[in-house]
Write a protein that holds these residues in place. Structure first.
Motif, PDB file in Angstrom:
ATOM      1  N   ALA A  13       0.733  -1.047  -0.275  1.00 44.31           N
ATOM      2  CA  ALA A  13      -0.013  -0.027  -0.079  1.00 44.31           C
ATOM      3  C   ALA A  13       0.806   1.327  -0.086  1.00 44.31           C
ATOM      4  O   ALA A  13       2.063   1.218  -0.051  1.00 44.31           O
ATOM      5  CB  ALA A  13      -1.058   0.053   1.204  1.00 44.31           C
ATOM      6  N   GLN A  14       0.415   2.532  -0.075  1.00 38.91           N
ATOM      7  CA  GLN A  14       1.303   3.604  -0.109  1.00 38.91           C
ATOM      8  C   GLN A  14       0.430   4.742   0.362  1.00 38.91           C
ATOM      9  O   GLN A  14      -0.673   4.832   0.710  1.00 38.91           O
ATOM     10  CB  GLN A  14       1.639   3.913  -1.588  1.00 38.91           C
ATOM     11  N   ARG A  15       1.402   6.079   0.685  1.00 33.83           N
ATOM     12  CA  ARG A  15       0.984   7.272   0.974  1.00 33.83           C
ATOM     13  C   ARG A  15       1.702   8.110   0.368  1.00 33.83           C
ATOM     14  O   ARG A  15       2.988   7.761   0.119  1.00 33.83           O
ATOM     15  CB  ARG A  15       0.993   7.270   2.498  1.00 33.83           C
ATOM     16  N   SER A  16       1.267   9.465   0.047  1.00 34.42           N
ATOM     17  CA  SER A  16       2.083  10.425  -0.750  1.00 34.42           C
ATOM     18  C   SER A  16       1.952  11.704  -0.236  1.00 34.42           C
ATOM     19  O   SER A  16       0.980  12.080   0.474  1.00 34.42           O
ATOM     20  CB  SER A  16       1.528  10.372  -2.235  1.00 34.42           C
ATOM     21  N   SER A  17       3.223  12.485  -0.324  1.00 29.32           N
ATOM     22  CA  SER A  17       3.238  13.962   0.051  1.00 29.32           C
ATOM     23  C   SER A  17       4.278  14.764  -0.299  1.00 29.32           C
ATOM     24  O   SER A  17       5.226  14.238  -0.733  1.00 29.32           O
ATOM     25  CB  SER A  17       3.346  13.950   1.606  1.00 29.32           C
ATOM     26  N   SER A  18       3.999  15.994  -0.561  1.00 32.41           N
ATOM     27  CA  SER A  18       4.940  16.751  -1.240  1.00 32.41           C
ATOM     28  C   SER A  18       5.696  17.591  -0.192  1.00 32.41           C
ATOM     29  O   SER A  18       6.593  18.444  -0.579  1.00 32.41           O
ATOM     30  CB  SER A  18       4.531  17.704  -2.356  1.00 32.41           C
ATOM     31  N   THR A  19       5.024  17.436   1.027  1.00 30.58           N
ATOM     32  CA  THR A  19       5.525  18.320   1.890  1.00 30.58           C
ATOM     33  C   THR A  19       6.344  17.398   3.125  1.00 30.58           C
ATOM     34  O   THR A  19       7.240  18.177   3.866  1.00 30.58           O
ATOM     35  CB  THR A  19       4.820  19.217   2.422  1.00 30.58           C
ATOM     36  N   GLU A  20       5.748  16.463   3.539  1.00 27.24           N
ATOM     37  CA  GLU A  20       6.020  15.659   4.753  1.00 27.24           C
ATOM     38  C   GLU A  20       6.588  14.220   4.189  1.00 27.24           C
ATOM     39  O   GLU A  20       6.086  13.612   3.920  1.00 27.24           O
ATOM     40  CB  GLU A  20       4.930  15.532   5.704  1.00 27.24           C
ATOM     41  N   ALA A  21       8.004  14.293   4.294  1.00 25.12           N
ATOM     42  CA  ALA A  21       8.696  12.911   3.695  1.00 25.12           C
ATOM     43  C   ALA A  21       8.246  11.737   4.711  1.00 25.12           C
ATOM     44  O   ALA A  21       8.132  10.616   3.921  1.00 25.12           O
ATOM     45  CB  ALA A  21      10.460  13.165   4.032  1.00 25.12           C
ATOM     46  N   SER A  22       8.085  11.888   5.972  1.00 27.21           N
ATOM     47  CA  SER A  22       7.478  10.554   6.633  1.00 27.21           C
ATOM     48  C   SER A  22       6.235  10.062   6.263  1.00 27.21           C
ATOM     49  O   SER A  22       5.828   9.198   6.486  1.00 27.21           O
ATOM     50  CB  SER A  22       7.397  11.108   8.037  1.00 27.21           C
TER      51      SER A  22
END
Length: 214
Positions: A13-22
């Motif tokens: 599965a995954q998550r994504s963010s352009s501002t929070e690397a964690s």
């Protein structure tokens, strides 16, 4: 007599963010039961993961290599080993709001690769998903540990090195995979895997037909 070599079931599965690397991560679970920490090789590089290990209960040797769709950061990735599986949280190298369209570089069906519906959320709803801080606190960092690094006999100082494990066969040539499945009574075999832009829906909604990623 040598043990049978099989490809383990892999959930993701995954998550994504352009501002929070964690929060810009891949959740990866290798369903490899009863593999002692001192009897496995796990090599994590920016573009791929290789794993071999022998199950003491099933008497099979697990063997898998995954070439990722895009690069990850091994030093910022984490791992948690249990008797039933190995769970990794891989930090995506590129900060980006959009999900990866698939886990693997090659768009080809892999029967052992499945969507982890326990961890999956739709891209536009991921901000509503609370962080699992309790689970994350149990995980060990992958990079910079050296020696046993708090994780048995795996030499994490080699993770991310330029050299791979070598000698691993192509996935398509790995014997009969059916006997090495670790489903143990659940219905994972009936679950489709992510491919392209189709994503699982939330509980209570009908799920669109999703093809397994290869």
């Amino acid at each position: 007599m040598s043990s049978q070599s099989v490809t383990p079931e892999v959930l993701w599965a995954q998550r994504s963010s352009s501002t929070e690397a964690s929060k810009n991560v891949i959740y990866l679970t290798l369903m490899v039961s009863d593999v002692p920490e001192n009897d496995m090789n796990l090599d994590l590089q920016p573009n791929k993961l290789s794993f071999t290990g022998t199950s003491t209960s099933k008497k099979v040797s697990y063997n898998v290599e995954l070439e990722f769709f895009a690069e990850i950061d091994p030093k910022e990735s984490k791992i948690h080993h249990t008797g039933r599986d190995i769970v990794l949280v891989l930090r995506k190298k590129e900060l980006k709001d959009e999900y990866w369209p698939r886990l693997l570089k090659e768009s080809k069906k892999m029967h052992f690769l499945k969507t982890d519906f326990d961890k999956w959320v739709d891209e536009d709803e991921q901000d509503e998903q609370p962080d699992d801080e309790d689970f994350m606190s149990k995980m060990n960092p992958m990079g910079g540990a050296g020696g046993d690094g708090g994780f048995g006999g795996i030499d994490f100082s080699k993770l991310g090195a330029a050299q791979g494990m070598g000698g691993l066969p192509d996935m398509g040539a790995m014997g009969d995979m059916g006997e090495g499945s670790d489903d143990e009574g659940d219905d994972d075999d009936d679950m489709p895997a992510l491919e392209g832009e189709d994503k699982p829906t939330k509980t209570g909604e009908s799920k669109p037909q999703i093809e397994e990623v290869q």
